[in-house]
Design a protein around this motif. Structure first.
Motif, mmCIF file in Angstrom:
data_model
loop_
_atom_site.group_PDB
_atom_site.id
_atom_site.type_symbol
_atom_site.label_atom_id
_atom_site.label_comp_id
_atom_site.label_asym_id
_atom_site.label_seq_id
_atom_site.Cartn_x
_atom_site.Cartn_y
_atom_site.Cartn_z
ATOM 1 N N SER A 36 -24.609 -18.183 -132.882
ATOM 2 C CA SER A 36 -25.332 -19.247 -132.189
ATOM 3 C C SER A 36 -24.624 -20.589 -132.358
ATOM 4 N N LEU A 37 -24.456 -21.316 -131.269
ATOM 5 C CA LEU A 37 -23.845 -22.644 -131.314
ATOM 6 C C LEU A 37 -24.704 -23.614 -132.117
ATOM 7 N N LEU A 38 -26.019 -23.376 -132.175
ATOM 8 C CA LEU A 38 -26.930 -24.290 -132.869
ATOM 9 C C LEU A 38 -26.746 -24.275 -134.386
ATOM 10 N N LEU A 39 -26.039 -23.251 -134.906
ATOM 11 C CA LEU A 39 -25.792 -23.223 -136.338
ATOM 12 C C LEU A 39 -24.890 -24.381 -136.757
ATOM 13 N N ALA A 40 -23.979 -24.792 -135.880
ATOM 14 C CA ALA A 40 -23.038 -25.875 -136.200
ATOM 15 C C ALA A 40 -23.747 -27.198 -136.484
ATOM 16 N N PRO A 41 -24.594 -27.714 -135.561
ATOM 17 C CA PRO A 41 -25.285 -28.966 -135.886
ATOM 18 C C PRO A 41 -26.251 -28.834 -137.045
ATOM 19 N N ALA A 42 -26.822 -27.636 -137.227
ATOM 20 C CA ALA A 42 -27.768 -27.438 -138.331
ATOM 21 C C ALA A 42 -27.067 -27.583 -139.679
ATOM 22 N N ILE A 43 -25.935 -26.895 -139.855
ATOM 23 C CA ILE A 43 -25.244 -26.952 -141.140
ATOM 24 C C ILE A 43 -24.549 -28.296 -141.320
ATOM 25 N N ILE B 143 -2.707 -16.312 -124.008
ATOM 26 C CA ILE B 143 -4.145 -16.609 -124.098
ATOM 27 C C ILE B 143 -4.531 -16.998 -125.512
ATOM 28 N N TRP B 144 -4.043 -16.232 -126.516
ATOM 29 C CA TRP B 144 -4.428 -16.507 -127.901
ATOM 30 C C TRP B 144 -3.784 -17.773 -128.437
ATOM 31 N N ILE B 145 -2.586 -18.093 -127.966
ATOM 32 C CA ILE B 145 -1.963 -19.358 -128.363
ATOM 33 C C ILE B 145 -2.775 -20.535 -127.818
ATOM 34 N N ILE B 146 -3.129 -20.446 -126.542
ATOM 35 C CA ILE B 146 -3.924 -21.525 -125.928
ATOM 36 C C ILE B 146 -5.285 -21.634 -126.602
ATOM 37 N N PHE B 147 -5.912 -20.480 -126.836
ATOM 38 C CA PHE B 147 -7.218 -20.498 -127.508
ATOM 39 C C PHE B 147 -7.094 -21.102 -128.904
ATOM 40 N N GLY B 148 -6.027 -20.743 -129.619
ATOM 41 C CA GLY B 148 -5.822 -21.285 -130.955
ATOM 42 C C GLY B 148 -5.638 -22.790 -130.931
ATOM 43 N N ILE B 149 -4.897 -23.285 -129.954
ATOM 44 C CA ILE B 149 -4.673 -24.727 -129.846
ATOM 45 C C ILE B 149 -5.981 -25.459 -129.543
ATOM 46 N N VAL B 150 -6.723 -24.949 -128.563
ATOM 47 C CA VAL B 150 -7.999 -25.586 -128.207
ATOM 48 C C VAL B 150 -8.957 -25.564 -129.391
ATOM 49 N N THR B 151 -9.061 -24.409 -130.036
ATOM 50 C CA THR B 151 -9.933 -24.287 -131.202
ATOM 51 C C THR B 151 -9.479 -25.222 -132.313
ATOM 52 N N GLY B 152 -8.167 -25.337 -132.499
ATOM 53 C CA GLY B 152 -7.637 -26.217 -133.527
ATOM 54 C C GLY B 152 -7.959 -27.674 -133.268
ATOM 55 N N VAL B 153 -7.834 -28.095 -132.027
ATOM 56 C CA VAL B 153 -8.153 -29.493 -131.684
ATOM 57 C C VAL B 153 -9.628 -29.776 -131.929
ATOM 58 N N VAL B 154 -10.486 -28.885 -131.436
ATOM 59 C CA VAL B 154 -11.931 -29.075 -131.629
ATOM 60 C C VAL B 154 -12.280 -29.009 -133.112
ATOM 61 N N SER B 155 -11.706 -28.057 -133.818
ATOM 62 C CA SER B 155 -11.971 -27.921 -135.251
ATOM 63 C C SER B 155 -11.486 -29.147 -136.018
ATOM 64 N N GLY B 156 -10.322 -29.652 -135.638
ATOM 65 C CA GLY B 156 -9.793 -30.841 -136.297
ATOM 66 C C GLY B 156 -10.683 -32.054 -136.101
ATOM 67 N N ILE C 145 -18.645 -22.827 -133.532
ATOM 68 C CA ILE C 145 -17.955 -23.501 -132.432
ATOM 69 C C ILE C 145 -16.982 -22.559 -131.724
ATOM 70 N N SER C 146 -16.190 -21.832 -132.492
ATOM 71 C CA SER C 146 -15.182 -20.958 -131.875
ATOM 72 C C SER C 146 -15.824 -19.811 -131.100
ATOM 73 N N SER D 33 -11.479 -12.091 -133.942
ATOM 74 C CA SER D 33 -10.373 -13.038 -133.847
ATOM 75 C C SER D 33 -10.870 -14.429 -133.481
ATOM 76 N N VAL D 34 -11.842 -14.478 -132.574
ATOM 77 C CA VAL D 34 -12.420 -15.751 -132.140
ATOM 78 C C VAL D 34 -13.044 -16.491 -133.324
ATOM 79 N N ILE D 35 -13.886 -15.808 -134.063
ATOM 80 C CA ILE D 35 -14.609 -16.431 -135.175
ATOM 81 C C ILE D 35 -13.660 -16.848 -136.293
ATOM 82 N N LEU D 36 -12.689 -15.997 -136.597
ATOM 83 C CA LEU D 36 -11.738 -16.309 -137.667
ATOM 84 C C LEU D 36 -10.916 -17.548 -137.333
ATOM 85 N N ALA D 37 -10.605 -17.754 -136.077
ATOM 86 C CA ALA D 37 -9.843 -18.936 -135.671
ATOM 87 C C ALA D 37 -10.613 -20.212 -135.989
ATOM 88 N N GLY D 38 -11.909 -20.205 -135.699
ATOM 89 C CA GLY D 38 -12.727 -21.378 -135.993
ATOM 90 C C GLY D 38 -12.902 -21.603 -137.484
#
Length: 403
Positions: free
Chosen positions: A91-98, A16-29, A125-126, A142-147
């Motif tokens: 909040s997801l809205l922090l991402a577009p704001a910053i 689960i954490w490997i998959i989450f890390g990959i998805v987060t990495g792609v979106v973050s990238g 985002i994460s 763990s979720v937040i640190l990944a992002g």
């Protein structure tokens, strides 16, 4: 006797954490690349059209209303750190704001960096991706640190340093293995995605010399100087924020006053040397040994006023600027190459402002190579030992228990 159920659960968590890390990495990238390109694009426009700086007060007002409209007023990097420490959602809205606010800051010439936006975008985002994965609230750290690690790595091309920075900036302690794993996978994937899309990693060519008894002592002295510079930087930022808030209760008036001062100072130093992130000045200091003796001080003032005005960005790249230009000037006085002392100053001031010794050392290796490793390690140790527990991140905690 083997506990097969425990082994099965651990294997399930690993997947689960490997998959989450990959998805987060792609979106973050992808987001990190878009952010990098946007900041570079608006910076080029500003450099070609000096008069854009006169819109800085207007930009501060727009940013104020963006945060109010999206209901994330007052949220920033400390919000991300607190959420990770307390295992809360962001909040997801922090991402577009910053994102929008930082781009607007750089467009109008505010003196700020990019990492503040990186940490906030990544954490926001994460946290939302964690909800999509139906991860439990206890896993929010763990979720937040990944992002955080993912977007930081995408911007600077330092996946290992980004991982260690994200997992140690909260508390100086040993973090959960899954936090490190998720952050590492996310950072490596985000770094790969960003490079594939053309974002160059932050690298510098540094002249190195042998560590002798003389250079050993000189490095200790420089570490003390960089520690003082870091202290001056974050205390000036806190002072500017406190004084402007005290004298100008209305945030809009405060923004107009502070940005107007930045505009006036820019007119005095008309080459816009201290506006924006200043990565070009950092590169000149490290690779060409070029810097003015007053560069570090003016960058401190520009950045303090910019952030106190409510403009967005971050303090890491300005700390790079301050340390690199200071080291470039001071190092040769003691007989060290300007390139090496500038590199030491860059990571030294960063370490003093963020209280992240190990992350600073790894960042140095990734950005400068291993040639000057003894100097970097010694300098950072001196900075860490002589710095106070204060810094830019008020929510950062010192490790004091086994929790």
């Amino acid at each position: 006797m083997l506990d097969y159920q425990k082994i099965l659960n651990n294997a399930k968590d690993f997947v689960i954490w490997i998959i989450f890390g990959i998805v987060t990495g792609v979106v973050s990238g992808l987001i990190g690349t878009a952010f990098h390109l946007a900041v570079d694009y608006v910076t080029e426009i500003r450099m070609e059209h000096f008069q854009i700086i006169f819109f800085m007060p207007l930009a501060a007002i727009i940013i104020h209303y963006i945060y109010r409209l999206l209901k994330v007023d007052g949220q920033g990097t400390d919000t991300i750190i607190k959420a990770a420490l307390n295992k809360k959602e962001v909040s997801l809205l922090l991402a577009p704001a910053i994102f929008a606010s930082t781009v607007l800051t750089h467009f109008t010439g505010g003196s700020a960096g990019r990492e503040g936006a990186a940490l906030q975008i990544g954490g926001s985002i994460s946290s939302s991706l964690g909800r999509l994965f139906h991860l439990e609230s206890k896993d929010q750290r763990s979720v937040i640190l990944a992002g955080m690690a993912g977007v930081f790595a995408a911007l600077f091309g330092t996946p290992i340093g980004a991982t260690i920075f994200a997992t140690t900036v909260l508390v100086v302690s040993v973090n959960e293995e899954k936090s490190f794993m998720a952050a590492l996978v996310s950072a490596l994937v985000a770094d790969y995605v960003a490079k594939m899309l053309g974002v160059p990693p932050t690298r510098f060519a540094v002249e190195t010399i042998a560590l002798t008894p003389k250079t050993f002592l000189v490095t200790i002295v420089l570490g003390l100087i960089f520690s003082l510079a870091a202290n001056l930087f974050y205390r000036t930022n806190h002072f500017a924020e406190h004084k402007l808030s005290h004298y100008f209760k209305n945030p809009l008036i405060r923004s107009i006053v502070a940005t107007s001062i930045v505009v006036i100072m820019t007119l005095i130093f008309s080459d816009m040397r201290y506006n924006g992130a200043g990565m070009n000045i950092i590169a000149k200091a490290i690779e060409q040994g070029e810097a003015n003796y007053y560069d570090f001080l003016l960058k401190i003032i520009f950045t303090a006023l910019t952030l106190a005005a409510g403009l967005k960005g971050g303090e890491v790249v300005p700390s790079f600027f301050i340390g690199a230009t200071l080291g470039c000037v001071v190092g040769p006085i003691f007989g060290l190459p300007a390139s090496l002392s500038a590199a030491m100053g860059m990571i030294g001031v960063f370490c003093g402002c963020t209280n992240t010794l190990l992350a600073s050392l790894v960042l140095a290796i990734e950005m400068f190579g291993v040639g000057g490793l003894p100097f970097y390690a010694l300098c950072l140790t001196v900075v860490e030992l002589t710095s106070t527990d204060d810094g830019f991140y008020h929510a950062q905690r010192q490790y004091c228990s086994n929790k």
